[in-house]
Design a protein around this motif. Structure first.
Motif, short mmCIF file in Angstrom:
data_model
loop_
_atom_site.label_atom_id
_atom_site.label_comp_id
_atom_site.label_asym_id
_atom_site.label_seq_id
_atom_site.Cartn_x
_atom_site.Cartn_y
_atom_site.Cartn_z
N VAL A 121 0.84 -1.20 0.00
CA VAL A 121 0.00 0.00 0.00
C VAL A 121 0.88 1.25 0.00
O VAL A 121 1.73 1.42 0.88
CB VAL A 121 -0.93 0.02 1.23
N HIS A 122 0.66 2.11 -0.98
CA HIS A 122 1.35 3.39 -1.07
C HIS A 122 0.47 4.43 -0.39
O HIS A 122 -0.64 4.71 -0.86
CB HIS A 122 1.60 3.76 -2.54
N VAL A 123 0.96 4.96 0.72
CA VAL A 123 0.17 5.88 1.54
C VAL A 123 0.40 7.30 1.05
O VAL A 123 1.52 7.83 1.16
CB VAL A 123 0.55 5.76 3.03
N PRO A 124 -0.62 7.96 0.51
CA PRO A 124 -0.40 9.30 -0.03
C PRO A 124 -0.26 10.34 1.08
O PRO A 124 -0.78 10.17 2.20
CB PRO A 124 -1.65 9.55 -0.87
N ALA A 125 0.44 11.41 0.78
CA ALA A 125 0.51 12.55 1.68
C ALA A 125 -0.89 13.18 1.77
O ALA A 125 -1.75 12.92 0.93
CB ALA A 125 1.53 13.56 1.16
N PRO A 126 -1.13 13.99 2.80
CA PRO A 126 -2.46 14.62 2.93
C PRO A 126 -2.82 15.47 1.71
O PRO A 126 -1.96 16.05 1.04
CB PRO A 126 -2.29 15.49 4.18
N ASP A 127 -4.13 15.53 1.45
CA ASP A 127 -4.70 16.41 0.43
C ASP A 127 -4.24 16.08 -0.99
O ASP A 127 -4.05 16.98 -1.82
CB ASP A 127 -4.39 17.88 0.75
N GLN A 128 -4.07 14.79 -1.28
CA GLN A 128 -3.73 14.37 -2.63
C GLN A 128 -5.00 13.96 -3.38
O GLN A 128 -5.96 13.46 -2.80
CB GLN A 128 -2.76 13.19 -2.59
N ALA A 129 -5.00 14.18 -4.67
CA ALA A 129 -6.16 13.79 -5.48
C ALA A 129 -6.28 12.27 -5.49
O ALA A 129 -5.28 11.56 -5.54
CB ALA A 129 -5.99 14.32 -6.90
N PRO A 130 -7.51 11.74 -5.43
CA PRO A 130 -7.69 10.28 -5.41
C PRO A 130 -7.36 9.63 -6.75
O PRO A 130 -7.59 10.21 -7.81
CB PRO A 130 -9.16 10.11 -5.05
N LEU A 131 -6.84 8.41 -6.69
CA LEU A 131 -6.60 7.61 -7.88
C LEU A 131 -7.74 6.62 -8.06
O LEU A 131 -8.45 6.28 -7.11
CB LEU A 131 -5.28 6.87 -7.78
N GLN A 132 -7.90 6.14 -9.29
CA GLN A 132 -8.97 5.21 -9.59
C GLN A 132 -8.40 3.84 -9.96
O GLN A 132 -7.33 3.74 -10.56
CB GLN A 132 -9.82 5.74 -10.77
N VAL A 133 -9.13 2.78 -9.59
CA VAL A 133 -8.73 1.44 -9.97
C VAL A 133 -8.67 1.34 -11.50
O VAL A 133 -9.55 1.83 -12.20
CB VAL A 133 -9.72 0.40 -9.40
N GLY A 134 -7.59 0.74 -11.99
CA GLY A 134 -7.39 0.62 -13.43
C GLY A 134 -6.53 1.72 -14.02
O GLY A 134 -6.09 1.62 -15.17
N GLU A 135 -6.27 2.76 -13.23
CA GLU A 135 -5.48 3.88 -13.74
C GLU A 135 -4.02 3.47 -13.92
O GLU A 135 -3.46 2.74 -13.11
CB GLU A 135 -5.59 5.06 -12.76
N GLN A 136 -3.40 3.97 -14.98
CA GLN A 136 -1.98 3.70 -15.26
C GLN A 136 -1.13 4.82 -14.67
O GLN A 136 -1.42 6.01 -14.87
CB GLN A 136 -1.75 3.63 -16.77
N VAL A 137 -0.09 4.44 -13.93
CA VAL A 137 0.79 5.42 -13.31
C VAL A 137 2.24 4.97 -13.48
O VAL A 137 2.52 3.83 -13.89
CB VAL A 137 0.49 5.60 -11.80
#
Length: 236
Positions: A72-88
């Motif tokens: 699990v990659h824990v985002p910093a506060p106030d980051q935009a949400p990612l969606q399942v299936g998204e390529q990064v």
């Protein structure tokens, strides 16, 4: 399940990946990652997840999921949400990771300089420590530093290989740590070998040769109980 690319190549700084899950807290699970998940005394990696539109999600920590198979990659506060299936693209903060690799490998050498049972340890950003089950004190920082330097200067190659759980059970002397057990459950265990110097189970990230550790000193020795000595090191 997340493919831990860092186990095969600790020098891989970035890799394309797909979002396969998002936790209720916003943690991002990828199908593959270069980010080391917190464990064995080594902190989780930080960095960023680059989206296809060029924006980035800052990663503040990396941990294992409850199943120990997902990361699990824990985002910093106030980051935009990612969606399942998204390529990064998962991209490490290399300036944080590489000193940890140097320290982790140096701690393996310290366990050779002090061949006693290890009761605990941790890795920081440029420093680290091991706790040893030693009845007698009398440890000298300058002497230990000199012995560490001698091993670093050998520029010995560092490699890894896998053995089965049964092979590890048949060779219990490979395990030096009393408090942290080797990661098991997959049927095999990763051994890290420093050629001619050390061999022990470890899931962490390391440099390719001891010479890459560079300058390292024993910075402090503390008494932590009747039979426990905490030995701290730091990079020069």
């Amino acid at each position: 399940m997340t493919e831990p690319l860092f186990r095969d190549d600790a020098y891989l700084r970035a890799a394309p990946a797909t979002v396969i899950a998002v936790t209720p807290e916003g943690g991002v699970v990828l199908d593959r990652t270069v980010f080391y998940a917190q464990g064995g005394g080594q902190p989780g990696d930080v960095g960023r997840l680059l989206r296809q539109d060029g924006s980035a999600i800052q990663v503040a920590n990396t941990v294992y999921g409850p199943d120990r198979a997902s990361i699990v990659h824990v985002p910093a506060p106030d980051q935009a949400p990612l969606q399942v299936g998204e390529q990064v693209t998962a991209e490490l903060d290399w300036e944080r990771r590489f000193p940890r690799m140097r320290v982790h490998t140096a701690l393996h050498l310290l366990s050779v300089v002090l061949p006693y049972p290890v009761t605990g340890g941790s890795i920081g950003d440029g420093d680290g420590r091991l706790d040893f089950d030693i009845q007698e004190a009398g440890l000298d920082k300058a002497e230990l530093t000199e012995k560490l330097h001698a091993l670093v200067d050998r520029d010995a190659p560092v490699s890894f290989r896998w053995i089965t759980d049964e092979e590890l059970d048949a060779n219990p002397g490979l395990v030096k740590t009393m408090s942290v057990k080797p990661p098991r459950g997959s049927g095999r265990v990763r051994l890290v070998e420093i050629d001619g110097i050390d061999l022990q189970p470890c899931g962490g990230t390391h440099v390719r040769r001891t010479g890459e550790i560079g300058q390292v000193v024993v910075s402090d020795i503390e008494k932590k109980g009747k039979q426990n000595r905490r030995v701290r090191i730091r990079l020069g």
